[in-house]
Scaffold this active site. Sequence first.
Site, mmCIF file in Angstrom:
data_model
loop_
_atom_site.group_PDB
_atom_site.id
_atom_site.type_symbol
_atom_site.label_atom_id
_atom_site.label_comp_id
_atom_site.label_asym_id
_atom_site.label_seq_id
_atom_site.Cartn_x
_atom_site.Cartn_y
_atom_site.Cartn_z
ATOM 1 N N HIS A 11 0.927 -1.345 -0.199
ATOM 2 C CA HIS A 11 -0.242 0.170 0.109
ATOM 3 C C HIS A 11 1.370 1.176 0.116
ATOM 4 O O HIS A 11 0.454 1.982 -0.212
ATOM 5 C CB HIS A 11 -0.717 -0.111 1.047
ATOM 6 C CG HIS A 11 -2.055 -0.801 0.812
ATOM 7 N ND1 HIS A 11 -2.079 -1.917 1.159
ATOM 8 C CD2 HIS A 11 -3.743 0.011 0.166
ATOM 9 C CE1 HIS A 11 -3.940 -2.955 0.955
ATOM 10 N NE2 HIS A 11 -4.133 -1.441 0.816
ATOM 11 N N GLY A 12 2.105 1.016 0.561
ATOM 12 C CA GLY A 12 3.004 2.391 0.690
ATOM 13 C C GLY A 12 4.661 2.050 1.018
ATOM 14 O O GLY A 12 4.354 1.495 2.416
#
Lengths: 331, 479
Positions: B326-327
Site C-alpha cells: 500500500h505504501g
Amino acid sequence: MKKFLLQLFIFLAPLVLLAFVADRYINRTLKTSKTGDYAVWNDILDGKVNSEIVIYGSSRAWLQMNPRIIEDSTGKDAYNLGIDGHNFYMQYLRHDLLLRYNKPPGTIILSLDNFTFDKKKDLYNPEQFLPYLDNKEILDATKTYFGFDFYDYKLPLIRYAGQQDALKNALKIMIKPSLNNIDRYKGYSGQDLSWNNDLDRAMAVQKKYVQHFDSATIRLFDQFLREARATKTEIIMVYSPEYIGGQQFVSNRKEVFAIYDSFARKYQIPFFDYSKDSMCLDKDFFYNSQHLNSNGANVFTRKMIRDIKAYREQKLQSNGIYKIARPEQGN
Amino acid sequence: MLFNSISFAIFLPVVFLLYWFATKGKVRLQNILLLVASYFFYACWDWRFLFLLIFSTLLDYYTGIRIHESATKKKSRYWMWLSIVINLGFLGVFKYYNFFVSSFADGLALAGIKMNYATISVILPVGISFYTFHGISYVLDIYYKRIKPEKNFVDYSVFVSFFPLLVAGPIERATHLLPQIIKERKFEIAKAVDGLRQILWGLFKKIVIADNCAEYANMIFNNSESYHGGILVLGAVLFAFQIYGDFSGYSDIALGTARLFGIDLLRNFAFPYFSRDIAEFWRRWHISLSSWFRDYLYIPLGGSKGGKWMKVRNTFIIFLVSGFWHGANWTFIVWGFLNALFIMPSVLMNTNRNNLDIVAKGRIFPGIKDLLSILLTFTLTLFAWIFFRADTLSHAFHYIGGIFTTDFFEQSDEFIPRPLYFLLAAFILTEWYGRESRYALEKFGVKYNRIFRWSVYYLIILLLFVFKGNTQQFIYFQF
C-alpha cells in the site's frame, strides 16, 4: 442497442431540461437574495449602494467597520464592501463594478492588512460568484483563479453541484419569500464571538509566516490610487487593530508597512495605522488575532471616525500625511 | 481524468459509441479502440509514464512467450525471475527507493553510524502497483502452466491497460480477463443497464459518502491534538467510511464501465463492514488483491500445508507484504501487522472459514450474536485504519492516546453537519438491504417496476447534485 440508447435518452432528457430551467431559476432567485455576500453583490449590480462613504477591504473591513456608526457620526450614507478572504484584486473588482452601476463615492476608507498585496491562487468562497457568471467583469475576474473549470462556465447547473448554501438560499426564497431577510447592515456583519484558539493552532503548525507580494496587485493598487486622485475621490488608508500576539507571526511585516507608507507619501493620502493601538493588547476586543469581535468593531469604528474627523480638521498642518500612532505603546 | 469528472462523462460515451458502432462488432477493431482509449486515458494523468506502462507490457508479453518456449525448466525459471525482478525493480525505484534509503540510514543512526544519503524526488506513476501485479500474475500463470501466452500484442495490452481497471484495479487474472478480450463481444442491453446502475452507485459512494467523510476525517486527523476522545473516534469512523466509499465506489464504477463494453471484471468488494470476523473481512475487502496474495504468495510459500507454525508465518508474511504494497511508510506495515494479529485467533483455532455465507441471509435483521460480531470486527478494523490514515507512527500513537482521555465526551460533534449522519445511515441501510447482491443497488434493478427504479435513480442523482463533496483524489491512486 437502439432500445438501450432510446431508454437512456428518455431517462436523461428530463434531467438535461431540468438543468437548464433550474440553472436559470436559481440564478434569478439568488440575484434577489438579501443575505450574505449575495446581498452585497446584488446591491452593487443593481445600483443600490450610492453611498458617500464606502469601505473597501477583506474580512478585516467587512467585520470591523460599522457603517451605522459612520453614518450616525458623519451624517453621510456609508456602505461596507469588504469581501471575506480576498485580496486587493477582488476588492478592485467591487470598486470597478461600483463605479459602473452606482454613483461614485466621495470617500473611500481602504482597510489594509498583511495580505492586501497578495493574490491567492484559489478562488476563495466561489459560491458567492455563482449567479453572476453572466457578468463579464466577474467572469473574467474568476478566471484568474483556480475555482471554476470549463464545464462550470459552459454547462448549466454544474457549478451549483454541492453548493449547499447557495441551493438552500435559493430554495428558501422560492418556498417562503418572507424569509429573504437582510442579515448584514450595508455589507457589515459584526461577530458576537469571544477569543478562540485560531492563533495558537496556526502558530503550532507554523512558527513564522512570510507574506508574499503579487507585483501585478501592487501595480493595480497604484492604478487605483491614481484613478482616485484623477476623480478627486478622497482615499483614507486604515490599518485596523491586530492582536499583539499575532503581529510577530508575519516575519516581513515591516516590508508591508513600508509599501503602505510609500503609497501614502506618493499620493499624499492619510494612513491611519492602528496596529499599535492599545486595543491590540486586549483579547476582549478580538475573536482571533486578525479580527475584532462586534464590541471591538464598534469601539474601533468610533475611534477611527473620531481620528478621521480630527485629521480633516488638522489636514492643512499635517502636510497631507497623517499617521496615527498610539502613544500607549511609546510610538 | 477522474471517474467522477465531467471529462470522464464525455470520454466514456464517446468510446462507448465508437466501440459498438464504428467497429461493427469486429473484436480486433474493438480491442484496438480499447487500447487507444486506454492509453489516452492514462496519458491524461501524465503522458511520460505511458512509456513505462508500454515497456512493462512489452516486458511481460515477451517474457511470457519465452517462458512458454523454454526447452528446460531452468530457462523458463530464468525468464520468470527476469520479469519479476524488473517489474519489482520499477516498483522499488518509483515507490520504495526513498523509504529504503531513509530507513537504512535511520537504522545505522541507531547504531551510532551517521550516513549521508540523498533521496530522489520522483512522482509515483499512477497505477504502477496495479499493472505491475497484472504482469507478474500473467508471467507466473504461464510459468505454472495455468495458461498459454497471448501471442496477439494488442489483446495482451488490453488485458494490462483496459482503462476501467488501469489505475486502481481490480487486479485482474489472465485466466479470467484474457478469454473475454479475445472472444467476440455482443451488446447485451441488460448488462449495459446493469453497468450504468453500478456506475451510479459507485458515484454515490465516492462523491457523496467518501468525499464528504473525507472533509471531516481530514480535519480531525490533521488537527488531532486539538480534539478529545469522542471526536477522534468519530474521525476514525468517518475515515473508515471514506476509504470504503472511495475504493469500493471506484471499483463499482470500474466494473460498471467494463460491463458497458461487455466485459466482466473481478469483484473487489462484498460488503466488508458486515463481516463477522477478520478472516471474513479479508474475503470481502479488496478481494482481487487478497486473492492475488493468496495465490501468488501464500500458497507458493506453503500455505497452510506445513502445520500451524507455517500457517502463522505465512499469514504474517502476506499481511506485512500487503501493508507494504500500500505504501512506503511504516504506518502501512503496522496496519498489515495488526490485521495479521487480529486474524491469528481464527487461524490458530481453525475458525477462519466459519463465516463463508452472507450474514443474516434471507432475514431483515441480524441476530444478536451476528450484530455483536459485526461491531467487534468493525472496531478492530477501525483501530487498524488509524495507522493506515496517520501520517507517521507517532501521529497514530498520539491519535490513539488522545482517544483514551478522561474527557471523552467533552467536545460536541456539531461541526459535522447533520445531513452527513443521515446520508451515512441511509447508505448503511441500503448496503444492508442489498448485501445479497453483487452491489447494493443491483437488487433495485431486478425487483421493482420501472417507475420505482427510475425514482430511486433520480433520487440518487439529486443526492449527488446536492451533497457533492469537495472532489478528492481516489485514495488508491497513490498506491
